[in-house]
Write an enzyme that holds these catalytic residues in place. Structure first.
Site, PDB file in Angstrom:
ATOM      1  N   CYS A 188       0.815  -1.225   0.000  1.00  0.00           N
ATOM      2  CA  CYS A 188       0.000   0.000   0.000  1.00  0.00           C
ATOM      3  C   CYS A 188       0.847   1.273   0.000  1.00  0.00           C
ATOM      4  O   CYS A 188       0.319   2.363  -0.220  1.00  0.00           O
ATOM      5  CB  CYS A 188      -0.944   0.000   1.195  1.00  0.00           C
ATOM      6  SG  CYS A 188      -1.935  -1.493   1.300  1.00  0.00           S
ATOM      7  N   HIS A 192      -3.464   6.949   2.380  1.00  0.00           N
ATOM      8  CA  HIS A 192      -3.896   5.624   1.930  1.00  0.00           C
ATOM      9  C   HIS A 192      -5.266   5.308   2.543  1.00  0.00           C
ATOM     10  O   HIS A 192      -5.484   5.486   3.748  1.00  0.00           O
ATOM     11  CB  HIS A 192      -2.846   4.593   2.356  1.00  0.00           C
ATOM     12  CG  HIS A 192      -3.310   3.182   2.201  1.00  0.00           C
ATOM     13  ND1 HIS A 192      -3.908   2.727   1.041  1.00  0.00           N
ATOM     14  CD2 HIS A 192      -3.282   2.120   3.058  1.00  0.00           C
ATOM     15  CE1 HIS A 192      -4.212   1.447   1.194  1.00  0.00           C
ATOM     16  NE2 HIS A 192      -3.863   1.063   2.402  1.00  0.00           N
ATOM     17  N   ASN A 219     -10.313  -0.643   0.295  1.00  0.00           N
ATOM     18  CA  ASN A 219      -8.859  -0.465   0.323  1.00  0.00           C
ATOM     19  C   ASN A 219      -8.291  -1.028  -0.979  1.00  0.00           C
ATOM     20  O   ASN A 219      -8.300  -2.241  -1.186  1.00  0.00           O
ATOM     21  CB  ASN A 219      -8.309  -1.204   1.547  1.00  0.00           C
ATOM     22  CG  ASN A 219      -6.799  -1.143   1.643  1.00  0.00           C
ATOM     23  OD1 ASN A 219      -6.126  -0.748   0.700  1.00  0.00           O
ATOM     24  ND2 ASN A 219      -6.271  -1.562   2.776  1.00  0.00           N
TER      25      ASN A 219
HETATM   26  N1  ACO Z   1     -18.185  -9.045   9.960  1.00  0.00           N
HETATM   27  C1  ACO Z   1     -18.620  -9.312  11.194  1.00  0.00           C
HETATM   28  N2  ACO Z   1     -17.802  -9.658  12.195  1.00  0.00           N
HETATM   29  C2  ACO Z   1     -16.480  -9.709  11.934  1.00  0.00           C
HETATM   30  C3  ACO Z   1     -15.952  -9.424  10.657  1.00  0.00           C
HETATM   31  C4  ACO Z   1     -16.862  -9.089   9.655  1.00  0.00           C
HETATM   32  N3  ACO Z   1     -16.460  -8.800   8.404  1.00  0.00           N
HETATM   33  N4  ACO Z   1     -14.598  -9.548  10.701  1.00  0.00           N
HETATM   34  C5  ACO Z   1     -14.292  -9.900  11.953  1.00  0.00           C
HETATM   35  N5  ACO Z   1     -15.426 -10.011  12.697  1.00  0.00           N
HETATM   36  C6  ACO Z   1     -15.544 -10.362  14.097  1.00  0.00           C
HETATM   37  C7  ACO Z   1     -14.357 -11.173  14.591  1.00  0.00           C
HETATM   38  O1  ACO Z   1     -14.518 -12.534  14.276  1.00  0.00           O
HETATM   39  C8  ACO Z   1     -14.432 -10.914  16.052  1.00  0.00           C
HETATM   40  O2  ACO Z   1     -15.421 -11.725  16.609  1.00  0.00           O
HETATM   41  P1  ACO Z   1     -15.238 -12.394  18.062  1.00  0.00           P
HETATM   42  O3  ACO Z   1     -15.122 -11.230  19.015  1.00  0.00           O
HETATM   43  O4  ACO Z   1     -16.477 -13.192  18.213  1.00  0.00           O
HETATM   44  O5  ACO Z   1     -13.980 -13.175  17.954  1.00  0.00           O
HETATM   45  C9  ACO Z   1     -14.916  -9.468  16.149  1.00  0.00           C
HETATM   46  O6  ACO Z   1     -15.525  -9.192  14.878  1.00  0.00           O
HETATM   47  C10 ACO Z   1     -13.823  -8.486  16.388  1.00  0.00           C
HETATM   48  O7  ACO Z   1     -12.731  -8.789  15.501  1.00  0.00           O
HETATM   49  P2  ACO Z   1     -11.454  -7.892  15.429  1.00  0.00           P
HETATM   50  O8  ACO Z   1     -10.509  -8.431  14.407  1.00  0.00           O
HETATM   51  O9  ACO Z   1     -10.945  -7.676  16.816  1.00  0.00           O
HETATM   52  O10 ACO Z   1     -12.110  -6.546  14.879  1.00  0.00           O
HETATM   53  P3  ACO Z   1     -11.561  -5.102  14.939  1.00  0.00           P
HETATM   54  O11 ACO Z   1     -12.451  -4.267  15.747  1.00  0.00           O
HETATM   55  O12 ACO Z   1     -10.089  -5.071  15.235  1.00  0.00           O
HETATM   56  O13 ACO Z   1     -11.755  -4.652  13.437  1.00  0.00           O
HETATM   57  C11 ACO Z   1     -10.429  -4.368  11.459  1.00  0.00           C
HETATM   58  C12 ACO Z   1     -11.093  -5.355  12.397  1.00  0.00           C
HETATM   59  C13 ACO Z   1     -11.491  -3.506  10.828  1.00  0.00           C
HETATM   60  C14 ACO Z   1      -9.678  -5.115  10.379  1.00  0.00           C
HETATM   61  C15 ACO Z   1      -9.460  -3.509  12.304  1.00  0.00           C
HETATM   62  O14 ACO Z   1      -8.559  -4.306  13.023  1.00  0.00           O
HETATM   63  C16 ACO Z   1      -8.711  -2.543  11.497  1.00  0.00           C
HETATM   64  O15 ACO Z   1      -9.223  -1.538  11.074  1.00  0.00           O
HETATM   65  N6  ACO Z   1      -7.404  -2.810  11.257  1.00  0.00           N
HETATM   66  C17 ACO Z   1      -6.588  -2.012  10.440  1.00  0.00           C
HETATM   67  C18 ACO Z   1      -6.085  -2.867   9.396  1.00  0.00           C
HETATM   68  C19 ACO Z   1      -6.523  -2.474   8.038  1.00  0.00           C
HETATM   69  O16 ACO Z   1      -7.226  -1.533   7.768  1.00  0.00           O
HETATM   70  N7  ACO Z   1      -6.036  -3.258   7.145  1.00  0.00           N
HETATM   71  C20 ACO Z   1      -6.247  -3.014   5.805  1.00  0.00           C
HETATM   72  C21 ACO Z   1      -5.185  -3.635   5.032  1.00  0.00           C
HETATM   73  S1  ACO Z   1      -3.651  -3.175   5.529  1.00  0.00           S
HETATM   74  C22 ACO Z   1      -3.264  -1.767   4.845  1.00  0.00           C
HETATM   75  O17 ACO Z   1      -3.854  -1.303   3.931  1.00  0.00           O
HETATM   76  C23 ACO Z   1      -2.122  -1.090   5.428  1.00  0.00           C
END
Ligand code: ACO
Length: 320
Positions: free
Chosen positions: A111, A247, A277
């Site tokens: 990215c 980004h 993304n």
């Molecule tokens: N729909 C519903 N529930 C979901 C989904 C979904 N798509 N994905 C995960 N869950 C659930 C998980 O299973 C988990 O359930 P549990 O508590 O029963 O185990 C719960 O939601 C929480 O999961 P987390 O992974 O802790 O969710 P979080 O609040 O951290 O959000 C996210 C996830 C959005 C990916 C977040 O970590 C984030 O924004 N990270 C930044 C990374 C990013 O944006 N990456 C993009 C690519 S990298 C880049 O471009 C640099």
């Protein structure tokens, strides 16, 4: 001598996939995806790949710049999802444009790729080696996505963005780039899982893996840090910046960066609601949108910043 962006272009596949469409494939829902990421829909490549998208974005950038492709000295394609191991996608772009004088190759920085490519061609231009460059960010992560993993499949979209960059007296002012390979495993995609020398096995292609929370922590710390670095290096007051083109991973990362930089969120344009993304494409795609909407004026100070797998990060302060 520096380099200036003189034209932009972008392309996204026609197929739009909404959050509701994804809810039919994995256990998720529109509310969860929107509230965690800001994403509402994304474009997904069906009959096309990274090179096709790169060619279309490149053609639009060259047309927007009003140059003859034969003027191009270098074509740099930033991608982490090339169609082929070789030839490089940049060579396919060169052939499609008839940019016969250009040297063409790919660069891999996920990215952050567009920032790395922009900074690389700027260095060539500053050194007097090249005069006119085409920089493209293109990714087709839908092909590297495990569509049964709701933790990653809701985040990404396919697209390409491009910019024509030319030697000029004003334009790119300061830049930073960085890498932290030790943290590489938090965001990865294995290309070939095992060797197949006489073992009778078919090599498996891997899917992407992400530790979302680690990536989140990295991004909210690193983005303000590298934005401040390019401003300090140029001795520029942050209040003089018109837009921060970051980004488009996630609106919560952008909001956190705005808070840490103590800048109004209106200075942080976003389009991840419509594209998701798009990895290496996201910064030039958003820049092209701003350009075509007439929101960029000559002399505007703009900060571009990318961050992603590697881990890698990069920023540039440009005068439009
Ligand atoms: N729909 C519903 N529930 C979901 C989904 C979904 N798509 N994905 C995960 N869950 C659930 C998980 O299973 C988990 O359930 P549990 O508590 O029963 O185990 C719960 O939601 C929480 O999961 P987390 O992974 O802790 O969710 P979080 O609040 O951290 O959000 C996210 C996830 C959005 C990916 C977040 O970590 C984030 O924004 N990270 C930044 C990374 C990013 O944006 N990456 C993009 C690519 S990298 C880049 O471009 C640099």
């Amino acid at each position: 001598m520096t380099s200036r962006i003189i034209g932009t272009g972008s392309y996204a596949p026609a197929q739009v996939v909404t959050n509701d469409d994804l809810a039919k494939i994995v256990e998720t829902n529109d509310e969860w995806i929107r509230s965690r990421t800001g994403i509402g829909e994304r474009h997904i490549a069906v009959d096309e790949g990274t090179s096709h998208m790169a060619v279309e974005a490149a053609k639009r950038a060259v047309e927007n710049a009003g140059i003859d492709p034969k003027e191009l000295d270098i074509i740099l394609l930033a991608t982490s999802s090339p169609d082929n191991c070789f030839p490089a996608g940049a060579c396919e772009v060169q052939a499609a444009l008839g940019a016969e004088r250009a040297v063409a190759y790919d660069l891999s920085a996920a990215c952050s790729g567009f920032l790395f490519a922009l900074n690389t061609v700027n260095a060539f231009i500053q050194a007097g080696i090249y005069r006119t460059a085409l920089v493209i960010g293109a990714d087709c992560l839908s092909k590297l996505t495990d569509w049964s993993d709701r933790g990653t499949c809701v985040l990404f979209g396919d697209a390409a963005g491009a910019a024509v960059v030319q030697a000029a007296d004003s334009g790119l002012k300061t830049m930073v780039m960085g890498s932290d390979g030790v943290k590489g495993p938090v965001l990865s995609c294995v290309a070939r899982s095992e060797g197949n020398f006489l073992n009778g096995k078919t090599p498996q292609l891997g899917y992407m893996y992400m530790n979302g929370q680690e990536v989140f922590k990295f991004a909210v710390k690193k983005v303000p840090e590298c934005v401040n670095q390019v401003l300090e290096a140029a001795d520029m007051d942050i209040e003089d910046v018109k837009y921060f083109v970051l980004h488009q991973a996630n609106y919560r990362i952008v909001e956190a960066a705005a808070r840490r930089l103590k800048q109004p969120i209106e200075k942080f344009p976003m389009n991840m609601d419509r594209y998701g993304n798009t990895s290496g494409a996201s910064v030039p795609l958003l820049l092209d949108e701003l350009n075509r909407e007439g929101r960029l004026e000559r002399g505007d100070q703009i900060v571009l910043a990318g961050f992603g797998a590697g881990l890698t990060w990069g920023a540039a302060l440009i005068e439009w």
